[in-house]
Design an enzyme around this catalytic site. Sequence first.
Site, mmCIF file in Angstrom:
data_model
loop_
_atom_site.group_PDB
_atom_site.id
_atom_site.type_symbol
_atom_site.label_atom_id
_atom_site.label_comp_id
_atom_site.label_asym_id
_atom_site.label_seq_id
_atom_site.Cartn_x
_atom_site.Cartn_y
_atom_site.Cartn_z
ATOM 1 N N PRO A 197 0.788 -1.226 0.000
ATOM 2 C CA PRO A 197 0.000 0.000 0.000
ATOM 3 C C PRO A 197 0.825 1.283 0.000
ATOM 4 O O PRO A 197 1.892 1.355 0.617
ATOM 5 C CB PRO A 197 -0.816 -0.105 1.296
ATOM 6 C CG PRO A 197 -0.126 -1.118 2.117
ATOM 7 C CD PRO A 197 0.538 -2.063 1.170
ATOM 8 N N ARG A 248 4.966 10.712 -2.499
ATOM 9 C CA ARG A 248 4.694 10.462 -1.091
ATOM 10 C C ARG A 248 5.961 10.684 -0.257
ATOM 11 O O ARG A 248 6.967 10.022 -0.479
ATOM 12 C CB ARG A 248 4.274 8.995 -1.001
ATOM 13 C CG ARG A 248 4.257 8.412 0.354
ATOM 14 C CD ARG A 248 4.272 6.896 0.273
ATOM 15 N NE ARG A 248 4.043 6.365 1.584
ATOM 16 C CZ ARG A 248 4.387 5.148 1.963
ATOM 17 N NH1 ARG A 248 4.944 4.322 1.108
ATOM 18 N NH2 ARG A 248 4.146 4.748 3.170
ATOM 19 N N ALA A 295 3.350 -1.084 4.592
ATOM 20 C CA ALA A 295 2.858 -1.170 5.974
ATOM 21 C C ALA A 295 2.413 -2.581 6.356
ATOM 22 O O ALA A 295 2.442 -2.944 7.550
ATOM 23 C CB ALA A 295 1.715 -0.184 6.168
ATOM 24 N N GLU A 305 13.021 -9.479 0.749
ATOM 25 C CA GLU A 305 12.196 -8.379 1.284
ATOM 26 C C GLU A 305 12.978 -7.076 1.137
ATOM 27 O O GLU A 305 14.162 -7.023 1.493
ATOM 28 C CB GLU A 305 11.923 -8.677 2.767
ATOM 29 C CG GLU A 305 11.179 -7.592 3.504
ATOM 30 C CD GLU A 305 11.010 -7.942 4.995
ATOM 31 O OE1 GLU A 305 11.293 -9.102 5.408
ATOM 32 O OE2 GLU A 305 10.623 -7.028 5.740
ATOM 33 N N HIS A 354 12.918 -2.756 1.698
ATOM 34 C CA HIS A 354 12.344 -1.490 2.181
ATOM 35 C C HIS A 354 13.202 -0.356 1.662
ATOM 36 O O HIS A 354 14.437 -0.404 1.790
ATOM 37 C CB HIS A 354 12.278 -1.459 3.712
ATOM 38 C CG HIS A 354 11.437 -2.571 4.228
ATOM 39 N ND1 HIS A 354 10.075 -2.565 4.111
ATOM 40 C CD2 HIS A 354 11.779 -3.767 4.758
ATOM 41 C CE1 HIS A 354 9.599 -3.697 4.580
ATOM 42 N NE2 HIS A 354 10.609 -4.457 4.975
ATOM 43 N N ARG A 411 13.716 4.194 12.158
ATOM 44 C CA ARG A 411 12.431 4.906 12.220
ATOM 45 C C ARG A 411 11.644 4.455 13.463
ATOM 46 O O ARG A 411 12.209 3.917 14.401
ATOM 47 C CB ARG A 411 11.679 4.689 10.893
ATOM 48 C CG ARG A 411 12.464 5.233 9.695
ATOM 49 C CD ARG A 411 11.715 5.062 8.396
ATOM 50 N NE ARG A 411 10.477 5.835 8.387
ATOM 51 C CZ ARG A 411 9.488 5.628 7.501
ATOM 52 N NH1 ARG A 411 9.630 4.704 6.551
ATOM 53 N NH2 ARG A 411 8.399 6.365 7.558
HETATM 54 C C1 DQA Z 1 8.461 0.795 3.564
HETATM 55 C C2 DQA Z 1 8.594 0.985 5.088
HETATM 56 C C3 DQA Z 1 7.273 0.721 5.783
HETATM 57 O O1 DQA Z 1 7.420 0.884 7.187
HETATM 58 C C4 DQA Z 1 6.230 1.697 5.296
HETATM 59 O O2 DQA Z 1 4.980 1.424 5.884
HETATM 60 C C5 DQA Z 1 6.127 1.753 3.804
HETATM 61 C C6 DQA Z 1 7.334 1.637 2.991
HETATM 62 C C7 DQA Z 1 9.750 1.191 2.821
HETATM 63 O O3 DQA Z 1 9.847 0.841 1.646
HETATM 64 O O4 DQA Z 1 10.637 1.844 3.377
HETATM 65 O O5 DQA Z 1 5.059 2.000 3.277
HETATM 66 O O6 DQA Z 1 8.213 -0.573 3.309
#
Ligand code: DQA
Length: 150
Positions: A10, A18, A76, A97, A99, A106
């Site tokens: 999402p 964003r 999220a 995975e 991010h 954070r």
């Molecule tokens: C995220 C990190 C998550 O905590 C966050 O909710 C996101 C993006 C990232 O790519 O850094 O939507 O996955």
Amino acid sequence: MKTIVVLNGPNLNLLGKRQPQIYGHETLEDVTRLCEAACAENFDIRLLQSNHEGQIIDWIHEARETTCGMVINPAAFTHTSVAILDALNTYEPPVIEVHISQVHKREAFRHHSYVSHRADGVIAGLGIEGYAAGVRRICQLVERSTEAAT
Ligand code: DQA
């Protein structure tokens, strides 16, 4: 051709718009281009994004039969979804995975990932370059397992 699926959760449809101070100015189209450039010959990229948990689960189920590996940024849902973890536990090929942000710097609620219980590798804080690193790792793992089988 072997397909690597790059799944996005999402709000990542808004990548580039964003919170650019956290997620940067590049868009999901830039991520697609980067992943295509990163993958070895004879691999292709299918990049998908949804704001809906059930859709992501359906795509993971479909990917079981049609893909050789997965890069996933569950956004999220990383921190909330046992259902996505359960779906990933039905998926046999390698999973990385990703991010974009360094989640461990954070808020505390971003430090736990359900998806990390299944992922073969976890990348955080490299910006969108993390997707390319994930794709390169999938290619390497798939090539190694093909060599081992011959
Ligand atoms: C995220 C990190 C998550 O905590 C966050 O909710 C996101 C993006 C990232 O790519 O850094 O939507 O996955």
